[in-house]
Design a protein around this motif. Structure first.
Motif, short mmCIF file in Angstrom:
data_model
loop_
_atom_site.label_atom_id
_atom_site.label_comp_id
_atom_site.label_asym_id
_atom_site.label_seq_id
_atom_site.Cartn_x
_atom_site.Cartn_y
_atom_site.Cartn_z
N PHE A 96 11.45 21.51 -7.24
CA PHE A 96 12.77 21.11 -6.77
C PHE A 96 12.94 21.34 -5.27
N HIS A 97 14.02 20.81 -4.72
CA HIS A 97 14.42 21.09 -3.34
C HIS A 97 15.55 22.10 -3.37
N LEU A 98 15.53 23.07 -2.47
CA LEU A 98 16.66 23.96 -2.29
C LEU A 98 17.60 23.31 -1.28
N VAL A 99 18.84 23.11 -1.67
CA VAL A 99 19.82 22.41 -0.83
C VAL A 99 20.74 23.39 -0.11
N GLU A 100 21.10 24.44 -0.83
CA GLU A 100 22.07 25.39 -0.29
C GLU A 100 21.76 26.77 -0.85
N LEU A 101 21.96 27.80 -0.03
CA LEU A 101 21.73 29.17 -0.47
C LEU A 101 22.71 30.10 0.23
N HIS A 102 23.38 30.91 -0.57
CA HIS A 102 24.28 31.95 -0.04
C HIS A 102 23.91 33.27 -0.71
N VAL A 103 23.67 34.28 0.09
CA VAL A 103 23.38 35.62 -0.41
C VAL A 103 24.46 36.52 0.15
N VAL A 104 25.34 37.01 -0.74
CA VAL A 104 26.51 37.78 -0.30
C VAL A 104 26.53 39.15 -0.97
N PRO A 105 26.31 40.21 -0.19
CA PRO A 105 26.41 41.56 -0.76
C PRO A 105 27.87 41.85 -1.13
N GLN A 106 28.05 42.39 -2.34
CA GLN A 106 29.38 42.82 -2.78
C GLN A 106 29.33 44.31 -3.02
N SER A 107 30.33 44.88 -3.63
CA SER A 107 30.40 46.33 -3.75
C SER A 107 29.14 46.96 -4.36
N ARG A 108 28.74 46.53 -5.54
CA ARG A 108 27.56 47.12 -6.17
C ARG A 108 26.47 46.10 -6.48
N THR A 109 26.76 44.85 -6.21
CA THR A 109 25.80 43.80 -6.53
C THR A 109 25.63 42.88 -5.33
N VAL A 110 24.67 41.98 -5.48
CA VAL A 110 24.48 40.91 -4.49
C VAL A 110 24.72 39.60 -5.23
N ARG A 111 25.65 38.82 -4.72
CA ARG A 111 25.96 37.53 -5.34
C ARG A 111 25.15 36.44 -4.63
N VAL A 112 24.37 35.71 -5.43
CA VAL A 112 23.53 34.64 -4.90
C VAL A 112 24.01 33.33 -5.52
N THR A 113 24.30 32.36 -4.67
CA THR A 113 24.61 31.02 -5.16
C THR A 113 23.61 30.07 -4.51
N ALA A 114 23.07 29.19 -5.34
CA ALA A 114 22.06 28.25 -4.86
C ALA A 114 22.30 26.88 -5.49
N VAL A 115 21.97 25.85 -4.73
CA VAL A 115 22.05 24.48 -5.21
C VAL A 115 20.67 23.88 -5.07
N ILE A 116 20.19 23.25 -6.17
CA ILE A 116 18.88 22.62 -6.15
C ILE A 116 19.03 21.12 -6.45
N ALA A 117 18.07 20.36 -5.98
CA ALA A 117 18.03 18.92 -6.24
C ALA A 117 16.62 18.54 -6.67
N SER A 118 16.54 17.45 -7.39
CA SER A 118 15.25 16.93 -7.83
C SER A 118 14.50 16.36 -6.63
N LYS A 119 13.19 16.46 -6.66
CA LYS A 119 12.37 15.84 -5.62
C LYS A 119 12.34 14.33 -5.80
N ASP A 120 12.66 13.86 -7.00
CA ASP A 120 12.70 12.43 -7.31
C ASP A 120 14.15 11.95 -7.16
N PRO A 121 14.44 11.05 -6.19
CA PRO A 121 15.82 10.60 -5.99
C PRO A 121 16.43 9.88 -7.18
#
Length: 155
Positions: free
Chosen positions: A24-49
């Motif tokens: 896949f392709h990685l489109v978007e990535l956010h790594v946000v430290p919170q109080s006791r955890t790390v919140r990760v949000t990612a968006v992926i896309a297919s390599k085939d349009p």
């Protein structure tokens, strides 16, 4: 629209390599430290349009990405909260660098100069502009500085 190189986004290069090896392709990535955890949000896309992302694709990428995030951040698995999703059919582009990821897909851009939407298939994209192949098979180059908004064309 602003062009933010993917390499300048923390952890993007390392995570993109893992997601790419999963198919896949990685489109978007956010790594946000919170109080006791790390919140990760990612968006992926297919390599085939022509192909959309399924739930099993998201699961596959999630399983591949989790160990990489844990190693990069030097944290325990219990300290990571990750959400991974597809770009969806209604995605608004957040970064002009995304155009290169979506080569071969139909998009529309709001051109400030034209005062309206320009629709076409992404033919190519670099650091300053996107080239769209329009319905009449002509090519239209649009500078990112001229784009107010961009989104997928709904099929």
């Amino acid at each position: 629209m602003e062009y933010i190189p993917f390499e300048s986004i923390p952890y993007f290069a390392e995570c993109s390599a893992v997601v790419s090896s999963a198919g896949f392709h990685l489109v978007e990535l956010h790594v946000v430290p919170q109080s006791r955890t790390v919140r990760v949000t990612a968006v992926i896309a297919s390599k085939d349009p022509e192909k959309d992302i399924s739930l099993s694709d998201c699961s596959k990428a999630h399983r591949a990405l989790t160990p990489k995030i844990i190693a990069l951040l030097k944290i325990n698995e219990d300290d990571v909260s990750m959400e991974l999703c597809s770009p969806g059919t209604e995605r608004n582009f957040k970064n002009a660098a995304e155009f290169a990821v979506f080569t071969g897909r139909g998009v529309r851009v709001w051109s400030k100069a034209a005062g309206g939407w320009i629709s076409g298939t992404v033919k190519s994209a670099d650091k300053s502009q996107v080239v769209l192949e329009t319905e009449d098979s002509s090519e239209k180059a649009v500078a990112y500085s001229d784009i107010a908004k961009a989104k997928f064309i709904h099929s």
